[in-house]
Scaffold this motif. Structure first.
Motif, PDB file in Angstrom:
ATOM      1  N   GLY A   3       2.596  -1.114 -18.479  1.00 55.24           N
ATOM      2  CA  GLY A   3       1.652  -0.053 -18.806  1.00 55.24           C
ATOM      3  C   GLY A   3       1.580   0.937 -17.669  1.00 55.24           C
ATOM      4  O   GLY A   3       1.841   0.596 -16.520  1.00 55.24           O
ATOM      5  N   ARG A   4       1.246   2.173 -18.017  1.00 54.04           N
ATOM      6  CA  ARG A   4       1.318   3.276 -17.068  1.00 54.04           C
ATOM      7  C   ARG A   4       0.376   3.083 -15.873  1.00 54.04           C
ATOM      8  O   ARG A   4       0.792   3.114 -14.721  1.00 54.04           O
ATOM      9  CB  ARG A   4       0.933   4.547 -17.823  1.00 54.04           C
ATOM     10  N   LEU A   5      -0.900   2.860 -16.171  1.00 52.56           N
ATOM     11  CA  LEU A   5      -1.889   2.744 -15.099  1.00 52.56           C
ATOM     12  C   LEU A   5      -1.618   1.516 -14.237  1.00 52.56           C
ATOM     13  O   LEU A   5      -1.813   1.531 -13.028  1.00 52.56           O
ATOM     14  CB  LEU A   5      -3.289   2.642 -15.694  1.00 52.56           C
ATOM     15  N   ARG A   6      -1.151   0.443 -14.904  1.00 49.50           N
ATOM     16  CA  ARG A   6      -0.877  -0.791 -14.191  1.00 49.50           C
ATOM     17  C   ARG A   6       0.265  -0.588 -13.204  1.00 49.50           C
ATOM     18  O   ARG A   6       0.221  -1.067 -12.078  1.00 49.50           O
ATOM     19  CB  ARG A   6      -0.544  -1.879 -15.205  1.00 49.50           C
ATOM     20  N   THR A   7       1.297   0.137 -13.627  1.00 54.35           N
ATOM     21  CA  THR A   7       2.430   0.376 -12.736  1.00 54.35           C
ATOM     22  C   THR A   7       1.997   1.193 -11.529  1.00 54.35           C
ATOM     23  O   THR A   7       2.369   0.900 -10.395  1.00 54.35           O
ATOM     24  CB  THR A   7       3.540   1.128 -13.493  1.00 54.35           C
ATOM     25  N   ARG A   8       1.165   2.235 -11.787  1.00 58.64           N
ATOM     26  CA  ARG A   8       0.741   3.083 -10.670  1.00 58.64           C
ATOM     27  C   ARG A   8      -0.108   2.281  -9.681  1.00 58.64           C
ATOM     28  O   ARG A   8       0.120   2.331  -8.476  1.00 58.64           O
ATOM     29  CB  ARG A   8      -0.058   4.270 -11.206  1.00 58.64           C
ATOM     30  N   ALA A   9      -1.072   1.504 -10.210  1.00 59.81           N
ATOM     31  CA  ALA A   9      -1.912   0.684  -9.328  1.00 59.81           C
ATOM     32  C   ALA A   9      -1.062  -0.350  -8.608  1.00 59.81           C
ATOM     33  O   ALA A   9      -1.276  -0.640  -7.429  1.00 59.81           O
ATOM     34  CB  ALA A   9      -3.004   0.001 -10.133  1.00 59.81           C
ATOM     35  N   GLY A  10      -0.042  -0.890  -9.321  1.00 54.93           N
ATOM     36  CA  GLY A  10       0.834  -1.886  -8.722  1.00 54.93           C
ATOM     37  C   GLY A  10       1.620  -1.315  -7.569  1.00 54.93           C
ATOM     38  O   GLY A  10       1.770  -1.957  -6.527  1.00 54.93           O
ATOM     39  N   LEU A  11       2.110  -0.080  -7.719  1.00 57.83           N
ATOM     40  CA  LEU A  11       2.883   0.557  -6.649  1.00 57.83           C
ATOM     41  C   LEU A  11       2.038   0.684  -5.387  1.00 57.83           C
ATOM     42  O   LEU A  11       2.481   0.348  -4.283  1.00 57.83           O
ATOM     43  CB  LEU A  11       3.376   1.927  -7.120  1.00 57.83           C
ATOM     44  N   HIS A  12       0.787   1.135  -5.559  1.00 57.97           N
ATOM     45  CA  HIS A  12      -0.093   1.274  -4.390  1.00 57.97           C
ATOM     46  C   HIS A  12      -0.334  -0.081  -3.742  1.00 57.97           C
ATOM     47  O   HIS A  12      -0.295  -0.225  -2.517  1.00 57.97           O
ATOM     48  CB  HIS A  12      -1.427   1.896  -4.802  1.00 57.97           C
ATOM     49  N   PHE A  13      -0.582  -1.083  -4.581  1.00 60.78           N
ATOM     50  CA  PHE A  13      -0.863  -2.442  -4.095  1.00 60.78           C
ATOM     51  C   PHE A  13       0.320  -2.976  -3.288  1.00 60.78           C
ATOM     52  O   PHE A  13       0.152  -3.518  -2.194  1.00 60.78           O
ATOM     53  CB  PHE A  13      -1.150  -3.329  -5.314  1.00 60.78           C
ATOM     54  N   VAL A  14       1.529  -2.779  -3.822  1.00 63.60           N
ATOM     55  CA  VAL A  14       2.718  -3.306  -3.150  1.00 63.60           C
ATOM     56  C   VAL A  14       2.942  -2.593  -1.822  1.00 63.60           C
ATOM     57  O   VAL A  14       3.155  -3.221  -0.784  1.00 63.60           O
ATOM     58  CB  VAL A  14       3.955  -3.167  -4.061  1.00 63.60           C
ATOM     59  N   VAL A  15       2.857  -1.250  -1.828  1.00 60.77           N
ATOM     60  CA  VAL A  15       3.166  -0.500  -0.607  1.00 60.77           C
ATOM     61  C   VAL A  15       2.156  -0.829   0.492  1.00 60.77           C
ATOM     62  O   VAL A  15       2.535  -1.086   1.639  1.00 60.77           O
ATOM     63  CB  VAL A  15       3.205   1.015  -0.902  1.00 60.77           C
ATOM     64  N   ILE A  16       0.866  -0.900   0.133  1.00 65.02           N
ATOM     65  CA  ILE A  16      -0.127  -1.154   1.198  1.00 65.02           C
ATOM     66  C   ILE A  16       0.023  -2.572   1.729  1.00 65.02           C
ATOM     67  O   ILE A  16      -0.139  -2.819   2.925  1.00 65.02           O
ATOM     68  CB  ILE A  16      -1.561  -0.868   0.730  1.00 65.02           C
ATOM     69  N   ASN A  17       0.400  -3.513   0.862  1.00 60.45           N
ATOM     70  CA  ASN A  17       0.568  -4.876   1.345  1.00 60.45           C
ATOM     71  C   ASN A  17       1.823  -5.020   2.194  1.00 60.45           C
ATOM     72  O   ASN A  17       1.843  -5.818   3.138  1.00 60.45           O
ATOM     73  CB  ASN A  17       0.593  -5.861   0.180  1.00 60.45           C
ATOM     74  N   LEU A  18       2.880  -4.241   1.882  1.00 56.30           N
ATOM     75  CA  LEU A  18       4.074  -4.287   2.721  1.00 56.30           C
ATOM     76  C   LEU A  18       3.770  -3.728   4.105  1.00 56.30           C
ATOM     77  O   LEU A  18       4.199  -4.287   5.124  1.00 56.30           O
ATOM     78  CB  LEU A  18       5.210  -3.492   2.069  1.00 56.30           C
ATOM     79  N   ALA A  19       2.993  -2.637   4.144  1.00 53.17           N
ATOM     80  CA  ALA A  19       2.599  -2.096   5.443  1.00 53.17           C
ATOM     81  C   ALA A  19       1.765  -3.136   6.194  1.00 53.17           C
ATOM     82  O   ALA A  19       1.946  -3.338   7.409  1.00 53.17           O
ATOM     83  CB  ALA A  19       1.808  -0.807   5.259  1.00 53.17           C
ATOM     84  N   GLY A  20       0.878  -3.831   5.460  1.00 47.99           N
ATOM     85  CA  GLY A  20       0.067  -4.877   6.085  1.00 47.99           C
ATOM     86  C   GLY A  20       0.927  -5.995   6.651  1.00 47.99           C
ATOM     87  O   GLY A  20       0.681  -6.485   7.753  1.00 47.99           O
ATOM     88  N   SER A  21       1.973  -6.380   5.911  1.00 53.40           N
ATOM     89  CA  SER A  21       2.850  -7.450   6.386  1.00 53.40           C
ATOM     90  C   SER A  21       3.527  -7.054   7.685  1.00 53.40           C
ATOM     91  O   SER A  21       3.702  -7.883   8.589  1.00 53.40           O
ATOM     92  CB  SER A  21       3.925  -7.749   5.342  1.00 53.40           C
ATOM     93  N   THR A  22       3.936  -5.761   7.770  1.00 56.15           N
ATOM     94  CA  THR A  22       4.576  -5.294   9.004  1.00 56.15           C
ATOM     95  C   THR A  22       3.625  -5.437  10.191  1.00 56.15           C
ATOM     96  O   THR A  22       4.012  -5.917  11.261  1.00 56.15           O
ATOM     97  CB  THR A  22       4.999  -3.831   8.844  1.00 56.15           C
ATOM     98  N   LEU A  23       2.357  -5.031   9.971  1.00 58.75           N
ATOM     99  CA  LEU A  23       1.384  -5.156  11.060  1.00 58.75           C
ATOM    100  C   LEU A  23       1.182  -6.620  11.439  1.00 58.75           C
ATOM    101  O   LEU A  23       1.042  -6.960  12.619  1.00 58.75           O
ATOM    102  CB  LEU A  23       0.046  -4.546  10.631  1.00 58.75           C
ATOM    103  N   PHE A  24       1.158  -7.494  10.426  1.00 64.10           N
ATOM    104  CA  PHE A  24       1.014  -8.933  10.671  1.00 64.10           C
ATOM    105  C   PHE A  24       2.124  -9.405  11.605  1.00 64.10           C
ATOM    106  O   PHE A  24       1.875 -10.099  12.598  1.00 64.10           O
ATOM    107  CB  PHE A  24       1.082  -9.660   9.316  1.00 64.10           C
ATOM    108  N   LEU A  25       3.370  -8.976  11.313  1.00 61.08           N
ATOM    109  CA  LEU A  25       4.490  -9.406  12.142  1.00 61.08           C
ATOM    110  C   LEU A  25       4.383  -8.868  13.565  1.00 61.08           C
ATOM    111  O   LEU A  25       4.698  -9.569  14.525  1.00 61.08           O
ATOM    112  CB  LEU A  25       5.810  -8.960  11.515  1.00 61.08           C
ATOM    113  N   PHE A  26       3.932  -7.613  13.705  1.00 63.87           N
ATOM    114  CA  PHE A  26       3.746  -7.063  15.057  1.00 63.87           C
ATOM    115  C   PHE A  26       2.743  -7.923  15.822  1.00 63.87           C
ATOM    116  O   PHE A  26       2.947  -8.252  17.003  1.00 63.87           O
ATOM    117  CB  PHE A  26       3.248  -5.614  14.988  1.00 63.87           C
ATOM    118  N   ALA A  27       1.648  -8.297  15.149  1.00 64.21           N
ATOM    119  CA  ALA A  27       0.613  -9.091  15.819  1.00 64.21           C
ATOM    120  C   ALA A  27       1.164 -10.456  16.212  1.00 64.21           C
ATOM    121  O   ALA A  27       0.986 -10.915  17.348  1.00 64.21           O
ATOM    122  CB  ALA A  27      -0.595  -9.240  14.900  1.00 64.21           C
ATOM    123  N   VAL A  28       1.864 -11.105  15.272  1.00 63.91           N
ATOM    124  CA  VAL A  28       2.412 -12.435  15.537  1.00 63.91           C
ATOM    125  C   VAL A  28       3.423 -12.371  16.681  1.00 63.91           C
ATOM    126  O   VAL A  28       3.415 -13.208  17.586  1.00 63.91           O
ATOM    127  CB  VAL A  28       3.060 -12.991  14.249  1.00 63.91           C
TER     128      VAL A  28
END
Lengths: 110, 503
Positions: free
Chosen positions: B152-177
């Motif tokens: 669904g359209r809205l789901r895909t758009r919300a999903g894209l935001h969710f994925v990108v922000i979590n990938l950025a979060g994972s990068t920060l996690f690795l920097f911290a670790v």
């Protein structure tokens, strides 16, 4: 010297990654995330200190050893970021198809 | 060595693999039954573990027999097992809701669901910081699939935001670790706790930066202001059982904050002890207030529930931020209540939206609902739970938090935020309830409301979650006792460190 160079590379990669991630089209965002993962992989690698020509095991005849753990960590991180990049590319393509354009918010005018 | 500790990690992994391999062979019904049995078995394992750790024993499991701090270690203490039990109960009822049709709207729902549980169980049980990152990635990858399930359209758009922000979060996690490893030379959480106390003054800066980065990542996961903007769209646009399961995801962030705050940067951390405390309380209160303003401003029911999730994270972290035994215990009592209530509300919203046809879950006067008395009754109960009205569990949780806050210097702020947001919540819930149930127009004579026995049965999982909240009220005494014992255990990290490093 080597430390400064590596630090500079990590810094430049991170800066490029942050800049591209903040762009409005999905392709630069994906590239930005890739740059960020390159930067963090290099960073993790250097956290075991930069050593040259040393074995990654403690051995009586060797002058010292390279820390093997960051190498294992980087390997894990590379595999994960590889999978994530593949996923985000597929998702971007799906978004392009369903929203009709490649803007991250699905707006065409920006 | 106790193999029971690793069982909750392995069961969903193997169940997922089995379901994936047998997908084309088995009929849907068998597929669903297997998935439900696996999650029921997971509840059994969580209860078995709870009986073991109830006495205060801390169970450890060395993967591959490697001695800590060199190998990865799994640790089951009261907090881990409490989180595990809450997760499995919530997942069980969300899964029961999904087998009524959501699961066949896309591929691999059950496989992803099991692997989501795999990631969650691992994240709660691991005693290694890098391993925590790996389990975060596993559950996130499964959650991406679940979030997009059905399309669904809205789901895909919300999903894209969710994925990108979590990938950025994972990068920060690795920097911290990476920074923590670079300075302290270890990633085992118990060993980190020991090393942090010994860190020389010239290295305090990097360790502090890494610690704050780590907390930043956990705050992103738990949707603390200002890192909450991804949550409302993602939760409001996904399918009901997935949204219900995701109610535990923000609690995972809160768990990680509590664990790292009490273990690594706890009382024994020397110069770095309690370094997050100055940030946590103001941010938690701000999250509570902004989340509740979002609840008032929402123009659709699912969006409103998503903001309720944000507000509940604020309440939860406020309790944890008090730092005292009573405060953490209040948070640990509030946590299952918040997860079950949000889950039940999402499932109920699905039932309401499906009966309103084109009006969906928007706050516009729509048609008179089929089963309106039953739905209205359930809505009333969930609304009371969400805003914390007596005599239900939300009230008890807030009351415990306020009581724990009495000796705290920031008491006026805490009082004002919690009581003020409760009032706002009551107003918002009264308004949405009256729009959905009272301001409806009678249907035209040609289309009387459909009464169908099978459709009321879809409300059973939501009712089950409400019964769990009721159980939290009836057995509030024992739960409170357990929560206090858990808080006491967390505030004495020496026991944890000894259990891990001196096997």
């Amino acid at each position: 010297m080597m430390e400064a160079l590596v630090a500079l590379v990590i810094g430049v990669l991170t800066a490029c990654g942050v800049y591209l991630t903040l762009r409005a089209r999905t392709f630069p965002v994906v590239l930005g995330l890739t740059f960020l993962s390159y930067a963090v992989n290099l960073f993790l690698f250097t956290m075991g200190r930069l050593t040259i020509g040393r074995p990654p095991i403690i051995h009586g005849t060797a002058a010292g050893y390279a820390d093997p753990l960051p190498q294992a960590l980087v390997l894990t991180a590379i595999v994960i970021s590889f999978a994530m990049t593949a996923f985000v590319i597929m998702l971007s393509l799906k978004a392009r198809e369903e929203l009709g354009n490649d803007h991250v918010d699905g707006k065409d005018d920006a | 060595m106790n193999h029971l500790v690793i069982a909750p990690v392995l069961l969903p992994l193997f169940a997922g693999v089995l379901l994936l391999l047998l997908r084309s062979i088995l009929p849907v019904r068998v597929h669903r039954t297997l998935s439900v049995i696996a999650v029921a078995g997971q509840i059994g394992l969580a209860i078995a573990l709870l009986l073991r750790v109830h006495s205060g024993e801390i169970l450890t499991y060395m993967l591959g027999g490697w001695m800590p701090p060199f190998g990865i270690v799994l640790v089951a203490d009261r907090l881990s097992v409490w989180m595990l039990l809450i997760t499995t109960l919530l997942a069980f009822l969300a899964l029961l809701h999904s087998v009524r049709g959501t699961d066949t709207r896309g591929r691999h729902f059950h496989v992803l669901f099991q692997w989501q549980l795999f990631g969650l169980s691992g994240a709660f049980l691991t005693g290694d910081l890098f391993n925590l990152f790996v389990f975060f990635e596993i559950l996130l990858l499964a959650s991406y699939g679940l979030l997009l399930h059905g399309g669904g359209r809205l789901r895909t758009r919300a999903g894209l935001h969710f994925v990108v922000i979590n990938l950025a979060g994972s990068t920060l996690f690795l920097f911290a670790v990476g920074t923590l490893y670079g300075v302290l030379g270890t990633l085992n959480m118990a060993d980190l706790a020991r090393q942090v106390a010994l860190v020389p003054a010239e290295h305090l800066g990097p360790v502090k930066a890494a610690g704050l980065l780590l907390f930043g990542v956990f705050m992103l996961k738990s949707a603390v202001i200002p890192l909450h903007l991804w949550l409302p769209a993602a939760y409001a646009h996904t399918s009901a059982p997935v949204a219900a399961l995701f109610a535990i995801m923000t609690k995972l962030g809160a768990y990680a904050i509590l664990r790292v705050d009490t273990l690594i940067f706890g009382g024994g951390a020397g110069a770095l002890a309690g370094m997050i405390d100055v940030w946590l309380l103001p941010l938690a209160l701000l999250t509570l207030v902004i989340g509740m303003l979002g609840v008032v401003a929402a123009n659709a029911l699912r969006q409103q529930i998503a903001y309720l999730v944000v507000a509940s994270v604020g309440s939860l972290l406020t309790a944890f931020a008090l730092g005292s035994e009573a405060g953490i215990a209040a948070g640990l009592y509030y946590l299952p209540h918040a997860a079950f209530t949000a889950g039940a509300f999402f499932l109920l919203a699905d039932a309401i939206a499906s009966r309103r046809g084109e009006f969906d879950d928007r706050f516009e006067p729509g048609v008179v609902l089929a089963d309106r008395k039953l739905l209205g009754g359930l809505f009333f109960v969930v609304a009371m739970l969400s805003v914390g009205l007596p005599p239900l569990s939300g009230f008890i949780g807030k009351w415990m938090t306020l009581q724990a806050a009495l000796p705290h210097p920031s008491l006026p702020w805490i009082m004002a935020s919690i009581l003020g947001t409760s009032l706002l919540g009551i107003i918002a819930m009264a308004r949405s309830g009256s729009v959905l149930f009272y301001r409806a127009e009678a249907p035209s004579v040609d289309s009387p409301p459909v009464r169908d026995g099978t459709r009321t049965r879809e409300l059973l999982p939501a009712t089950g979650l409400l019964l769990l909240c009721l159980a939290l009220v009836i057995w509030a005494g024992p739960v409170d006792e357990f929560a206090r014992a858990t808080a006491a255990q967390l505030l004495q990290p020496e026991d944890y460190i000894r259990a891990v490093l001196v096997p």
